[in-house]
Design a protein around this motif. Structure first.
Motif, PDB file in Angstrom:
ATOM      1  N   GLU A 147       0.902  -1.263  -0.059  1.00  0.00           N
ATOM      2  CA  GLU A 147      -0.056   0.021   0.018  1.00  0.00           C
ATOM      3  C   GLU A 147       0.811   1.258   0.195  1.00  0.00           C
ATOM      4  O   GLU A 147       0.636   2.217  -0.652  1.00  0.00           O
ATOM      5  N   GLU A 148       2.098   1.140   0.735  1.00  0.00           N
ATOM      6  CA  GLU A 148       3.045   2.334   0.708  1.00  0.00           C
ATOM      7  C   GLU A 148       3.599   2.669  -0.623  1.00  0.00           C
ATOM      8  O   GLU A 148       3.752   3.856  -0.814  1.00  0.00           O
ATOM      9  N   ALA A 149       3.905   1.424  -1.253  1.00  0.00           N
ATOM     10  CA  ALA A 149       4.458   1.341  -2.490  1.00  0.00           C
ATOM     11  C   ALA A 149       3.566   2.179  -3.498  1.00  0.00           C
ATOM     12  O   ALA A 149       3.970   3.005  -4.464  1.00  0.00           O
ATOM     13  N   LYS A 150       2.271   2.019  -3.502  1.00  0.00           N
ATOM     14  CA  LYS A 150       1.292   2.584  -4.471  1.00  0.00           C
ATOM     15  C   LYS A 150       1.396   4.176  -4.430  1.00  0.00           C
ATOM     16  O   LYS A 150       0.722   4.662  -5.350  1.00  0.00           O
ATOM     17  N   LYS A 151       1.795   4.506  -3.281  1.00  0.00           N
ATOM     18  CA  LYS A 151       1.424   5.958  -3.173  1.00  0.00           C
ATOM     19  C   LYS A 151       2.719   6.842  -3.466  1.00  0.00           C
ATOM     20  O   LYS A 151       2.742   8.111  -3.631  1.00  0.00           O
ATOM     21  N   PHE A 152       3.788   6.189  -4.187  1.00  0.00           N
ATOM     22  CA  PHE A 152       4.948   6.941  -4.880  1.00  0.00           C
ATOM     23  C   PHE A 152       4.538   7.233  -6.158  1.00  0.00           C
ATOM     24  O   PHE A 152       4.383   6.292  -6.984  1.00  0.00           O
ATOM     25  N   THR A 153       4.918   8.373  -6.435  1.00  0.00           N
ATOM     26  CA  THR A 153       4.649   9.028  -7.761  1.00  0.00           C
ATOM     27  C   THR A 153       5.952   9.318  -8.482  1.00  0.00           C
ATOM     28  O   THR A 153       6.592  10.120  -8.102  1.00  0.00           O
ATOM     29  N   PRO A 154       6.441   8.695  -9.359  1.00  0.00           N
ATOM     30  CA  PRO A 154       7.874   8.706 -10.113  1.00  0.00           C
ATOM     31  C   PRO A 154       7.742  10.361 -10.503  1.00  0.00           C
ATOM     32  O   PRO A 154       6.768  10.618 -11.077  1.00  0.00           O
ATOM     33  N   SER A 155       8.751  10.981 -10.308  1.00  0.00           N
ATOM     34  CA  SER A 155       8.858  12.419 -10.790  1.00  0.00           C
ATOM     35  C   SER A 155      10.279  12.645 -11.432  1.00  0.00           C
ATOM     36  O   SER A 155      11.415  11.958 -10.660  1.00  0.00           O
ATOM     37  N   ASN A 156      10.667  13.597 -12.299  1.00  0.00           N
ATOM     38  CA  ASN A 156      11.901  14.002 -12.589  1.00  0.00           C
ATOM     39  C   ASN A 156      12.403  15.184 -11.809  1.00  0.00           C
ATOM     40  O   ASN A 156      13.178  15.945 -12.203  1.00  0.00           O
ATOM     41  N   ASP A 157      11.650  15.466 -10.688  1.00  0.00           N
ATOM     42  CA  ASP A 157      12.013  16.665 -10.016  1.00  0.00           C
ATOM     43  C   ASP A 157      13.338  16.540  -9.295  1.00  0.00           C
ATOM     44  O   ASP A 157      13.746  15.620  -8.981  1.00  0.00           O
ATOM     45  N   ASN A 158      14.037  17.896  -9.182  1.00  0.00           N
ATOM     46  CA  ASN A 158      15.278  18.009  -8.582  1.00  0.00           C
ATOM     47  C   ASN A 158      15.200  18.917  -7.637  1.00  0.00           C
ATOM     48  O   ASN A 158      14.189  19.750  -7.005  1.00  0.00           O
ATOM     49  N   GLY A 159      16.265  19.085  -6.958  1.00  0.00           N
ATOM     50  CA  GLY A 159      16.229  20.126  -5.661  1.00  0.00           C
ATOM     51  C   GLY A 159      16.726  19.534  -4.196  1.00  0.00           C
ATOM     52  O   GLY A 159      16.035  18.453  -3.839  1.00  0.00           O
ATOM     53  N   GLY A 160      17.975  19.847  -3.818  1.00  0.00           N
ATOM     54  CA  GLY A 160      18.364  19.222  -2.642  1.00  0.00           C
ATOM     55  C   GLY A 160      18.789  17.933  -2.883  1.00  0.00           C
ATOM     56  O   GLY A 160      18.849  17.151  -4.054  1.00  0.00           O
TER      57      GLY A 160
END
Length: 346
Positions: A147-160
């Motif tokens: 259930e936790e894995a389903k909540k991750f949305t891949p993104s190419n965001d950067n910063g820090g």
């Protein structure tokens, strides 16, 4: 395998025996040295000699589960148990870079995602980058639930060092698990079943204790039927950390309780009941007795460190002995630094 916060002991439980001490180096009825020998791997120790050395460390008894490993230690600190408890509660391992604890924070009762906002400012190093990389790939060895894995949305965001999408994911995972712990202890923790094999933190912790009959009996006043951290020892002190374990970045959740025993004695225990990788759970138990060394109030401390980790099951013979030796070295390092800080009056 690093064992830091649990190296400081947090969970203080009741002790049901009288520890009457003399003004010398020996103790009358209720002798702490004999008490320690009754449940630990240590026989008779010389308090005066132990007070002059760093600590004694030894392998724990063999356990049937190949994932489990334990180490026991004992040492003397130059102040009474009540003072030792306060020092343990206040000590922060992040002040020592060699312990590789990058972030450490207490968790208030609400355990909202913003309580973990310091993740956004994590240091930029190889260990943290490894955590980011595994999170983006939802790597097989990432210890989360389906259930936790389903909540991750891949993104190419950067910063820090930790991109916003990765930081937000872990802030939500940690807050959710912390709230679950607050409501039902380790028994309420979701399993690590992201890869199909359901590893349950509560079962791992109870399994570690089942393998240690004498120690489990010694700390029986703290054990509860619903899981560690619920219904025993009062309200928990909860915290989280970002650390390096086996050169991998790990976010982890810990909890501790406290309760004084009789005649100035204490029991203590600290559990890291959630880890994003490297190990499943750890548990550190402490027994503290008031003693006198050279006429000065002191504390005899017994410590037991227990860990459950998947990689331990693959080790045999010399490799397993090497892992035990590494664990002993890490514990000795952490305790030595802690004693140096707290014994010098800092």
């Amino acid at each position: 395998m690093e064992t830091t916060r649990h190296c400081t002991s947090r969970l203080i439980l009741s002790l049901f025996f009288l520890a009457a001490i003399s003004l010398g180096n020996s103790v009358a009825n209720g002798d702490p040295v004999s008490e320690m020998a009754s449940f630990s791997v240590f026989g008779t120790v010389d308090l005066a000699q132990l007070a002059k050395t760093d600590m004694k460390t030894a392998h724990g008894p063999p356990m049937n589960n190949p994932r489990f490993l334990s180490v026991q230690s004992c040492y003397v600190v130059p102040h009474p148990p009540a003072q030792e408890i306060q020092a343990l509660r206040k000590w922060n391992p992040t002040s020592h870079r060699e312990l590789k604890v990058y972030l450490h924070s207490d968790i208030p009762g609400s355990a909202s995602p913003e309580n973990f906002a310091r993740l956004r400012n994590a240091p930029d190093n190889d260990a943290v980058r490894s955590l980011v990389d595994k999170t983006k790939k939802l790597a097989p060895d990432l210890q989360i639930s389906k259930e936790e894995a389903k909540k991750f949305t891949p993104s190419n965001d950067n910063g820090g060092s930790i991109p916003p999408s990765v930081a937000s994911f872990w802030m939500n995972v940690l807050s959710g698990r912390a709230r679950a712990f607050g409501s039902g202890g380790t028994a309420a923790q979701p399993p690590y079943d992201h890869t199909g094999q359901a590893i349950r933190p509560n079962e791992e912790l109870n399994g570690l204790l089942r393998e240690q009959g004498k120690i489990r009996q010694q700390f029986s006043s703290f054990l509860g039927a619903t899981g560690i951290g619920h219904g025993a020892g009062g309200k928990p002190e909860m915290y989280w950390e970002l650390l390096s374990a086996d050169d991998q970045g790990v976010v982890t959740l810990g909890a501790a309780y406290n309760r004084a025993g009789s005649a100035g004695s204490y029991q203590a225990a600290d559990t890291l009941y959630y880890a994003s990788g490297s190990y499943y759970v750890t548990l550190t138990l402490f027994q503290m007795w008031p003693v006198a060394v050279d006429g000065k109030p002191s504390t005899l401390v017994w410590r037991g460190d227990f860990v459950s980790a998947a990689q331990l099951a693959t080790l045999h013979g010399v490799e397993r002995l090497a892992s035990e030796a590494a664990m002993m070295k890490d514990i000795t390092k952490a305790v030595t630094l802690y004693r140096r800080d707290t014994s010098s009056g800092r």
